[in-house]
Design a protein around this motif. Sequence first.
Motif, mmCIF file in Angstrom:
data_model
loop_
_atom_site.group_PDB
_atom_site.id
_atom_site.type_symbol
_atom_site.label_atom_id
_atom_site.label_comp_id
_atom_site.label_asym_id
_atom_site.label_seq_id
_atom_site.Cartn_x
_atom_site.Cartn_y
_atom_site.Cartn_z
ATOM 1 N N VAL A 54 0.841 -1.203 0.000
ATOM 2 C CA VAL A 54 0.000 0.000 0.000
ATOM 3 C C VAL A 54 0.875 1.251 0.000
ATOM 4 O O VAL A 54 0.660 2.191 -0.781
ATOM 5 C CB VAL A 54 -0.950 0.001 1.216
ATOM 6 C CG1 VAL A 54 -1.656 1.352 1.353
ATOM 7 C CG2 VAL A 54 -1.977 -1.115 1.096
ATOM 8 N N VAL A 103 -6.235 5.736 -2.326
ATOM 9 C CA VAL A 103 -5.999 4.714 -1.309
ATOM 10 C C VAL A 103 -6.686 3.403 -1.717
ATOM 11 O O VAL A 103 -6.151 2.315 -1.473
ATOM 12 C CB VAL A 103 -6.485 5.195 0.071
ATOM 13 C CG1 VAL A 103 -6.405 4.070 1.099
ATOM 14 C CG2 VAL A 103 -5.633 6.380 0.547
ATOM 15 N N ALA A 106 -4.402 1.753 -4.110
ATOM 16 C CA ALA A 106 -3.247 1.233 -3.375
ATOM 17 C C ALA A 106 -3.592 -0.084 -2.684
ATOM 18 O O ALA A 106 -2.774 -1.014 -2.640
ATOM 19 C CB ALA A 106 -2.756 2.269 -2.364
ATOM 20 N N CYS A 107 -4.794 -0.176 -2.149
ATOM 21 C CA CYS A 107 -5.228 -1.423 -1.504
ATOM 22 C C CYS A 107 -5.413 -2.534 -2.537
ATOM 23 O O CYS A 107 -5.139 -3.705 -2.260
ATOM 24 C CB CYS A 107 -6.513 -1.189 -0.725
ATOM 25 S SG CYS A 107 -6.299 -0.151 0.743
ATOM 26 N N ALA A 110 -2.176 -3.961 -3.250
ATOM 27 C CA ALA A 110 -1.741 -4.840 -2.151
ATOM 28 C C ALA A 110 -2.465 -6.178 -2.154
ATOM 29 O O ALA A 110 -2.079 -7.079 -1.410
ATOM 30 C CB ALA A 110 -1.961 -4.143 -0.813
ATOM 31 N N GLY A 157 2.588 2.005 5.954
ATOM 32 C CA GLY A 157 1.409 1.366 5.394
ATOM 33 C C GLY A 157 0.145 1.594 6.188
ATOM 34 O O GLY A 157 -0.948 1.226 5.743
ATOM 35 N N VAL A 169 -1.847 7.845 3.800
ATOM 36 C CA VAL A 169 -1.120 6.614 4.134
ATOM 37 C C VAL A 169 0.267 6.981 4.652
ATOM 38 O O VAL A 169 0.952 7.830 4.071
ATOM 39 C CB VAL A 169 -0.992 5.689 2.900
ATOM 40 C CG1 VAL A 169 -0.076 4.496 3.208
ATOM 41 C CG2 VAL A 169 -2.367 5.191 2.471
#
Length: 421
Positions: A54, A103, A106-107, A110, A157, A169
Amino acid sequence: MAVLIAHASSDENKSAKGGQAGDQTGREVCIREWYNKPWNVMIRFKDPVMANKVADCMEMACDNNFLGYDQNQRNSLLVKARKYNYNVSKVTEPCETDCSALVSVACMYAGIPESTLTLHGNCATTRTLRQILKSTGEVEIYTTPSYTSKSDKLKRGDILLKEGAHVVVVVKTEGNPYRLSSSLLKEGSMGESVKWLQYELNANGAKLNVDGAFGKQTKLAVLLYQKDHGLVCDGVVGVKTLEALKNKKPVKKSSDNEKVIWDYLIKKIPNPYAVAGLMGNLRAESGLNPKNLQNTTEKKLGMNDEQYTSAVDNQTYKHFTSDNCGYGIAQWTSSGRKKALYEFRGNRSIGSLEMQLDFLWHELNTSYKKVLNGILSSNSVREASDIVLTKFERPKIQSEAVKIKRANLSMEYFNKYGGKL
């Protein structure tokens, strides 16, 4: 050491909506010091590998000026990043996002499924992000002031959220540096020398005992390999990692070429502002690597720098002049300029630094004579750099942020070599 956070903040007009696609100021999507908004929720991934991914994605977003801020077009980043498995460093078209949409992406990078984080193509918002991530079972939720109002317990993270308002983040904490950025290194190779990464390694005391067999560039690749393969390193190279990389050889650093390029150009162009302006732009385009194949086309062609160069030299690749793939120190791309480069080379390799410098000088004296005259009379590094950027290299994005970034690169060379004439 300050705790740093990454976020999508506001557009170039310091507004939430409108503005031009892409980061026009370098601050629309950026890294800054932690502050207490105040936050009311801290979200932490149970798996530290996911947490670091992330943070990686957020840093890559801050590095990429194709990503800007606009709530009206908040999902356009997702559309572009989806085809790269949410690796935002590979997005090369101007697009927009906002704090929660970024975000969300980004997740996804991940490992959280896109279907979980979107509804009818719309990314999670600051009002829905907490519950969506909680439903995955991958995170822990903290709401006490010791996690939301102070920074000393934060980890890389961690997601800080003020529901209905903003989300950021954490990307750097005490003893937990920035990522060893894969976006700054070519896939499948050691890539170019990255000074700030070397600085980070030194500053964080990386204990790399490799019996003198590996240089700094290989050390960077070793740590990247550890991270990408889930090997815990804590600053120490493990046996498995060394075994995996023992046959790899460091590639030539861009710094090996910079003095050669400076010496060549300063003899032709007796104005250090001009030479520095040229070199800063060449570095931004190629890292001063004459064999550099445009990163975004390597996967499409199925070739890396060395393979492409060899295939052009031995004539097994027939599309050099028509493939529209940037190549060389100046990233020549158009069919006309690549055809001229190919014909100019004579018996020399297409990846020859000397040949490309000769061709660069040829272009400046023929089709780009106005550029040469402009930089010859320039009175500052910024003036010369802007001329090269807008009239010679001409990338898609020529924003003020891009101009500043290239002028800063150019100033490095002026400071290093300009005063030694």
